[in-house]
Design a protein around this motif. Structure first.
Motif, short mmCIF file in Angstrom:
data_model
loop_
_atom_site.label_atom_id
_atom_site.label_comp_id
_atom_site.label_asym_id
_atom_site.label_seq_id
_atom_site.Cartn_x
_atom_site.Cartn_y
_atom_site.Cartn_z
N LEU A 16 0.86 -1.14 0.07
CA LEU A 16 0.04 -0.06 0.06
C LEU A 16 0.99 1.18 0.00
O LEU A 16 0.52 2.23 -0.71
CB LEU A 16 -0.95 -0.23 1.29
CG LEU A 16 -2.07 -1.02 1.17
CD1 LEU A 16 -2.80 -0.88 2.50
CD2 LEU A 16 -3.10 -0.63 0.02
N TRP A 17 1.96 1.39 0.79
CA TRP A 17 2.85 2.50 0.77
C TRP A 17 3.50 2.50 -0.61
O TRP A 17 3.76 3.81 -1.23
CB TRP A 17 3.85 2.10 1.58
CG TRP A 17 4.93 3.36 1.73
CD1 TRP A 17 4.55 4.59 2.44
CD2 TRP A 17 6.15 3.30 1.34
NE1 TRP A 17 5.90 5.46 2.18
CE2 TRP A 17 6.79 4.77 1.42
CE3 TRP A 17 6.89 2.51 0.39
CZ2 TRP A 17 8.03 5.05 1.15
CZ3 TRP A 17 8.12 2.77 0.21
CH2 TRP A 17 8.85 3.96 0.63
N GLU A 20 0.80 3.96 -2.78
CA GLU A 20 0.72 5.54 -2.75
C GLU A 20 1.81 6.20 -3.19
O GLU A 20 1.34 7.36 -3.78
CB GLU A 20 0.58 5.56 -1.16
CG GLU A 20 0.48 7.18 -0.64
CD GLU A 20 0.76 7.24 0.69
OE1 GLU A 20 1.30 8.27 1.23
OE2 GLU A 20 0.61 6.55 1.77
N TRP A 21 3.04 5.91 -3.13
CA TRP A 21 4.11 6.74 -3.70
C TRP A 21 4.13 6.72 -5.13
O TRP A 21 4.12 7.83 -5.60
CB TRP A 21 5.48 5.76 -3.28
CG TRP A 21 6.52 6.37 -3.76
CD1 TRP A 21 7.26 7.50 -3.42
CD2 TRP A 21 7.46 6.08 -4.88
NE1 TRP A 21 8.20 7.83 -4.11
CE2 TRP A 21 8.30 7.00 -5.37
CE3 TRP A 21 7.17 5.27 -5.91
CZ2 TRP A 21 9.33 6.87 -6.22
CZ3 TRP A 21 7.91 5.03 -6.94
CH2 TRP A 21 9.33 5.97 -7.03
N LEU A 23 1.19 6.59 -6.96
CA LEU A 23 0.22 7.26 -7.55
C LEU A 23 0.48 8.88 -7.34
O LEU A 23 0.05 9.54 -7.90
CB LEU A 23 -1.08 7.04 -6.58
CG LEU A 23 -1.70 5.75 -6.77
CD1 LEU A 23 -3.06 5.64 -5.74
CD2 LEU A 23 -2.53 5.91 -8.27
N THR A 24 1.10 9.05 -5.99
CA THR A 24 1.65 10.55 -5.80
C THR A 24 2.59 11.03 -6.99
O THR A 24 2.36 12.31 -7.63
CB THR A 24 2.18 10.73 -4.54
OG1 THR A 24 1.46 10.30 -3.39
CG2 THR A 24 2.66 12.15 -4.15
N THR A 80 -6.80 9.56 -4.72
CA THR A 80 -5.45 9.34 -4.27
C THR A 80 -5.63 9.62 -2.67
O THR A 80 -5.11 9.12 -1.77
CB THR A 80 -4.46 10.05 -4.70
OG1 THR A 80 -4.49 9.67 -6.17
CG2 THR A 80 -3.12 9.59 -4.31
N ARG A 82 -8.26 9.61 -0.84
CA ARG A 82 -9.28 8.66 -0.11
C ARG A 82 -8.45 7.30 0.12
O ARG A 82 -8.35 6.66 1.07
CB ARG A 82 -10.39 8.21 -0.93
CG ARG A 82 -11.28 9.34 -1.29
CD ARG A 82 -12.05 9.38 0.15
NE ARG A 82 -13.05 10.47 -0.22
CZ ARG A 82 -14.10 10.75 0.44
NH1 ARG A 82 -14.46 9.79 1.61
NH2 ARG A 82 -15.11 11.69 0.34
N PHE A 83 -7.41 7.19 -0.89
CA PHE A 83 -6.82 5.68 -0.82
C PHE A 83 -5.64 6.03 0.47
O PHE A 83 -5.51 5.01 1.20
CB PHE A 83 -5.83 5.47 -1.98
CG PHE A 83 -5.13 4.48 -2.06
CD1 PHE A 83 -5.52 3.14 -2.16
CD2 PHE A 83 -3.44 4.58 -1.92
CE1 PHE A 83 -4.41 1.96 -2.17
CE2 PHE A 83 -2.61 3.44 -1.84
CZ PHE A 83 -3.24 2.15 -2.02
N ILE A 84 -4.90 7.00 0.40
CA ILE A 84 -3.96 7.52 1.63
C ILE A 84 -4.67 7.18 3.01
O ILE A 84 -4.21 6.84 3.73
CB ILE A 84 -3.32 8.83 1.20
CG1 ILE A 84 -2.50 8.70 -0.10
CG2 ILE A 84 -2.46 9.15 2.60
CD1 ILE A 84 -1.89 10.27 -0.38
N ARG A 87 -5.25 3.79 3.82
CA ARG A 87 -4.00 3.27 4.48
C ARG A 87 -3.42 3.85 5.87
O ARG A 87 -3.44 2.89 6.65
CB ARG A 87 -2.73 3.57 3.33
CG ARG A 87 -1.64 2.62 3.75
CD ARG A 87 -0.38 3.19 2.93
NE ARG A 87 -0.09 4.70 3.34
CZ ARG A 87 0.79 5.02 4.15
NH1 ARG A 87 1.06 4.20 5.05
NH2 ARG A 87 0.98 6.14 4.12
#
Length: 96
Positions: A16-17, A20-21, A23-24, A80, A82-84, A87
């Protein structure tokens, strides 16, 4: 029991991390590209209006809006975020 759960979900948290990275990073890169493309569509839409082709001008302005920071990019930022948030919530529930 909670220690076993932490060990089992550690790889999931790592994945997940990484997502997230990625996507950012993709959002930052796409912001620049979309703003440039939006400006080009805005200019072409303006020139279509000046030329008298209203239908193509409206189409270009619609595409320019979708590529602007208030169009698709805004939707991607919200998703993104919401995803963060999910997590972080998962991390707080497991490791908190």
């Amino acid at each position: 029991m909670k220690f076993i759960l932490k060990l089992l979900l550690a790889p999931l948290m790592l994945v997940l991390w990484i997502v997230e990275w990625a996507l950012t990073l993709a959002l930052k890169a796409s912001a620049v590209v979309c703003v440039i493309a939006s400006a080009l569509f805005l200019l072409s839409g303006f020139f279509y209006f000046v030329d008298g082709n209203v239908q193509n001008g409206c189409i270009c302005l619609g595409i320019a809006f979708l590529l602007s920071p208030y169009g698709l990019h805004y939707l991607a930022v919200k998703l993104t975020a919401r995803f963060i948030g999910m997590r972080i919530l998962l991390r707080e529930r497991i490791y908190g």
